[in-house]
Design a protein around this motif. Sequence first.
Motif, short mmCIF file in Angstrom:
data_model
loop_
_atom_site.label_atom_id
_atom_site.label_comp_id
_atom_site.label_asym_id
_atom_site.label_seq_id
_atom_site.Cartn_x
_atom_site.Cartn_y
_atom_site.Cartn_z
N ALA A 13 4.24 1.82 7.53
CA ALA A 13 5.33 1.20 6.80
C ALA A 13 4.83 0.01 6.02
O ALA A 13 5.28 -0.01 4.70
CB ALA A 13 6.24 0.35 7.82
N PHE A 14 3.93 -0.86 6.34
CA PHE A 14 3.30 -1.89 5.55
C PHE A 14 2.32 -1.75 4.87
O PHE A 14 2.63 -1.48 3.43
CB PHE A 14 3.16 -3.48 6.39
N PRO A 15 1.06 -1.56 5.09
CA PRO A 15 -0.04 -1.15 4.18
C PRO A 15 0.03 -0.05 3.28
O PRO A 15 0.10 0.02 2.10
CB PRO A 15 -1.08 -1.30 4.86
N VAL A 16 0.46 1.17 3.85
CA VAL A 16 0.48 2.33 3.48
C VAL A 16 1.64 2.43 2.36
O VAL A 16 1.33 2.68 1.01
CB VAL A 16 0.54 3.65 4.27
N ILE A 17 2.90 2.51 2.81
CA ILE A 17 4.13 2.76 1.82
C ILE A 17 4.04 1.56 0.65
O ILE A 17 4.36 1.72 -0.55
CB ILE A 17 5.11 3.01 2.67
N PHE A 18 3.96 0.32 1.37
CA PHE A 18 4.20 -0.79 0.43
C PHE A 18 3.11 -0.79 -0.65
O PHE A 18 3.44 -0.76 -1.92
CB PHE A 18 3.66 -2.16 1.20
N PHE A 19 1.87 -0.65 -0.46
CA PHE A 19 0.73 -0.75 -1.47
C PHE A 19 0.82 0.55 -2.25
O PHE A 19 0.11 0.66 -3.31
CB PHE A 19 -0.87 -0.89 -1.00
N ALA A 20 1.14 1.90 -2.04
CA ALA A 20 1.06 2.98 -2.47
C ALA A 20 2.35 3.21 -3.37
O ALA A 20 2.33 3.73 -4.48
CB ALA A 20 0.90 4.14 -1.45
N PHE A 21 3.65 2.78 -3.10
CA PHE A 21 4.65 2.99 -3.58
C PHE A 21 5.26 1.66 -4.25
O PHE A 21 5.90 1.62 -5.42
CB PHE A 21 5.51 3.91 -2.94
#
Length: 111
Positions: free
Chosen positions: A31-39
Motif C-alpha cells: 500500500a505505501f511504498p509500492v503503490i504510492f511511489f509507483a502510481f
Amino acid sequence: MLAAIILTFLVRKRSLAFLLTLVGTICLVIAFPVIFFAFTEPVNTQLRQWTVDTIPADWMRWRDQWEYSHAARFVFQFIGFCTLLLSVLVETPKNRPLTEVLAERQCQGVV
C-alpha cells in the motif's frame, strides 16, 4: 508499517498468528511504498508543474490514475489492518483469565 514488520518478527513461532501478521504486513508494504511511489507520486509530480494555462488535454487520465491509486491503497491498507487485527484475535483466549494465559506463555518461553 515498521510496527507491523516488528510484530511479524515477534510472532514468527506462532503459525496462524504469524501467517496473518505476515499477510497484513505485506499488504501494508504494498500500500505505501509500492503503490504510492509507483502510481500516486508520479501524478503529484506532474500536477505540481501545471498551471491553469498548461493543463494537458489528457488530464482526466492523470486524475483517474491518482484516484485509482488512492482506492487501491485503501483496499490494501484495509486488508492489512483487518488481517493484523485478526492475528491478535486468534491469539486471544475466550474464557481464560489473562494472567493465566500470560503465565502459561511465560512457562513456554513465548512471551
